[in-house]
Design a protein around this motif. Structure first.
Motif, PDB file in Angstrom:
ATOM      1  N   GLY A   1     -13.561 -31.586 -27.682  1.00  0.00           N
ATOM      2  CA  GLY A   1     -12.695 -30.931 -28.425  1.00  0.00           C
ATOM      3  C   GLY A   1     -12.050 -29.789 -27.621  1.00  0.00           C
ATOM      4  N   LEU A   2     -12.874 -29.041 -26.849  1.00  0.00           N
ATOM      5  CA  LEU A   2     -12.399 -28.094 -26.217  1.00  0.00           C
ATOM      6  C   LEU A   2     -11.445 -28.506 -25.098  1.00  0.00           C
ATOM      7  CD1 LEU A   2     -12.491 -24.849 -24.941  1.00  0.00           C
ATOM      8  CD2 LEU A   2     -14.328 -25.579 -23.504  1.00  0.00           C
ATOM      9  N   GLU A   3     -11.804 -29.557 -24.457  1.00  0.00           N
ATOM     10  CA  GLU A   3     -10.933 -30.252 -23.067  1.00  0.00           C
ATOM     11  C   GLU A   3      -9.542 -30.554 -23.713  1.00  0.00           C
ATOM     12  OE1 GLU A   3     -10.070 -30.767 -19.091  1.00  0.00           O
ATOM     13  OE2 GLU A   3     -11.358 -29.393 -20.179  1.00  0.00           O
ATOM     14  N   ALA A   4      -9.550 -31.257 -25.105  1.00  0.00           N
ATOM     15  CA  ALA A   4      -8.500 -31.774 -25.725  1.00  0.00           C
ATOM     16  C   ALA A   4      -7.533 -30.640 -26.172  1.00  0.00           C
ATOM     17  CB  ALA A   4      -8.955 -32.496 -26.794  1.00  0.00           C
ATOM     18  N   VAL A   5      -8.032 -29.610 -26.503  1.00  0.00           N
ATOM     19  CA  VAL A   5      -7.292 -28.585 -26.930  1.00  0.00           C
ATOM     20  C   VAL A   5      -6.471 -28.009 -25.738  1.00  0.00           C
ATOM     21  CG1 VAL A   5      -7.055 -26.386 -27.959  1.00  0.00           C
ATOM     22  CG2 VAL A   5      -8.419 -27.995 -29.284  1.00  0.00           C
ATOM     23  N   ARG A   6      -7.446 -27.536 -24.930  1.00  0.00           N
ATOM     24  CA  ARG A   6      -7.097 -27.024 -23.469  1.00  0.00           C
ATOM     25  C   ARG A   6      -6.111 -27.735 -22.782  1.00  0.00           C
ATOM     26  NH1 ARG A   6      -7.382 -26.870 -18.124  1.00  0.00           N
ATOM     27  NH2 ARG A   6      -8.669 -28.834 -18.048  1.00  0.00           N
TER      28      ARG A   6
ATOM     29  N   THR B   1     -22.440 -29.600 -27.884  1.00  0.00           N
ATOM     30  CA  THR B   1     -22.549 -31.025 -27.959  1.00  0.00           C
ATOM     31  C   THR B   1     -21.590 -31.636 -26.934  1.00  0.00           C
ATOM     32  OG1 THR B   1     -21.227 -31.248 -29.742  1.00  0.00           O
ATOM     33  CG2 THR B   1     -23.582 -30.854 -30.163  1.00  0.00           C
ATOM     34  N   ARG B   2     -21.794 -32.824 -26.828  1.00  0.00           N
ATOM     35  CA  ARG B   2     -20.668 -33.576 -25.915  1.00  0.00           C
ATOM     36  C   ARG B   2     -19.184 -33.567 -26.639  1.00  0.00           C
ATOM     37  NH1 ARG B   2     -20.507 -37.574 -21.792  1.00  0.00           N
ATOM     38  NH2 ARG B   2     -18.699 -38.808 -22.096  1.00  0.00           N
TER      39      ARG B   2
ATOM     40  N   ARG C   1     -11.139 -23.817 -16.912  1.00  0.00           N
ATOM     41  CA  ARG C   1     -11.933 -24.540 -17.751  1.00  0.00           C
ATOM     42  C   ARG C   1     -13.437 -24.508 -17.694  1.00  0.00           C
ATOM     43  NH1 ARG C   1     -14.296 -29.518 -16.520  1.00  0.00           N
ATOM     44  NH2 ARG C   1     -14.271 -30.134 -14.696  1.00  0.00           N
ATOM     45  N   LEU C   2     -13.995 -24.328 -16.744  1.00  0.00           N
ATOM     46  CA  LEU C   2     -15.409 -23.939 -16.748  1.00  0.00           C
ATOM     47  C   LEU C   2     -15.776 -22.743 -17.303  1.00  0.00           C
ATOM     48  CD1 LEU C   2     -16.129 -25.524 -13.205  1.00  0.00           C
ATOM     49  CD2 LEU C   2     -16.609 -26.372 -15.401  1.00  0.00           C
ATOM     50  N   VAL C   3     -14.685 -21.679 -17.110  1.00  0.00           N
ATOM     51  CA  VAL C   3     -15.043 -20.192 -17.570  1.00  0.00           C
ATOM     52  C   VAL C   3     -14.985 -20.591 -19.312  1.00  0.00           C
ATOM     53  CG1 VAL C   3     -13.985 -18.093 -18.064  1.00  0.00           C
ATOM     54  CG2 VAL C   3     -14.098 -19.032 -15.657  1.00  0.00           C
ATOM     55  N   MET C   4     -14.132 -21.391 -19.674  1.00  0.00           N
ATOM     56  CA  MET C   4     -13.979 -21.543 -21.181  1.00  0.00           C
ATOM     57  C   MET C   4     -15.360 -22.118 -21.567  1.00  0.00           C
ATOM     58  SD  MET C   4     -10.172 -22.838 -21.955  1.00  0.00           S
ATOM     59  CE  MET C   4      -8.726 -22.100 -21.187  1.00  0.00           C
ATOM     60  N   ARG C   5     -15.551 -23.142 -20.940  1.00  0.00           N
ATOM     61  CA  ARG C   5     -16.635 -23.863 -21.307  1.00  0.00           C
ATOM     62  C   ARG C   5     -18.064 -23.085 -21.253  1.00  0.00           C
ATOM     63  NH1 ARG C   5     -20.438 -27.043 -18.427  1.00  0.00           N
ATOM     64  NH2 ARG C   5     -21.653 -28.722 -19.459  1.00  0.00           N
ATOM     65  N   THR C   6     -18.240 -22.331 -20.253  1.00  0.00           N
ATOM     66  CA  THR C   6     -19.373 -21.293 -20.339  1.00  0.00           C
ATOM     67  C   THR C   6     -19.624 -20.603 -21.162  1.00  0.00           C
ATOM     68  OG1 THR C   6     -19.598 -21.890 -17.694  1.00  0.00           O
ATOM     69  CG2 THR C   6     -20.670 -19.736 -18.718  1.00  0.00           C
ATOM     70  N   THR C   7     -18.098 -20.122 -21.520  1.00  0.00           N
ATOM     71  CA  THR C   7     -18.191 -18.747 -22.661  1.00  0.00           C
ATOM     72  C   THR C   7     -18.307 -19.488 -23.931  1.00  0.00           C
ATOM     73  OG1 THR C   7     -16.513 -17.606 -21.485  1.00  0.00           O
ATOM     74  CG2 THR C   7     -16.642 -17.249 -23.692  1.00  0.00           C
TER      75      THR C   7
END
Length: 126
Positions: free
Chosen positions: A89-94, A83-84, A67-73
């Motif tokens: 939203g990324l975390e919910a989809v992930r 934004t928060r 997830r940190l790789v996705m977030r950084t990208t």
């Protein structure tokens, strides 16, 4: 690390960092370059206008990518202006809690979605 390039970046910036694309095509005057960064796990795609300026940045991650790789990208794709709400939203989809999250952030619009192969697909455009 998986680099995230933002719309507005140039084709030469991307090619200097990533080299020759795995696939390249031109549709309706727009150049599209695809990079299979980690085969079957991470694929990057960029669409450029006639001036070689990026108008869309895309990435697809398989379910096992950290997830940190996705977030950084994603942060790179947004030129550091996340934004928060977008990160939630990324975390919910992930996690599979949502199939799609659409967003707007200053100069960018985009979407984070889970595709038919259960991969997380992110696109950002200006």
């Amino acid at each position: 690390a998986v680099p995230g390039f933002a719309p507005g970046d140039s084709a030469s910036q991307v090619r200097n960092r990533l080299g020759t694309p795995s696939q390249a095509s031109t549709i309706n005057g727009y150049q599209t370059d695809v990079y299979s960064l980690v085969p079957n796990r991470v694929q990057l795609g960029y669409v450029y206008d006639q001036d070689d300026e990026m108008v869309q940045s895309e990435v697809t991650f398989s379910a096992g990518v950290d997830r940190l790789v996705m977030r950084t990208t994603l942060l790179g794709m947004l030129d550091g202006r996340s934004t928060r709400e977008i990160e939630q939203g990324l975390e919910a989809v992930r996690r599979g809690e949502q199939n799609r999250f659409d967003f707007e952030s200053r100069d960018f619009v985009g979407s984070i979605e889970r595709n038919a192969y259960d991969h997380v697909h992110i696109y950002v455009q200006n």
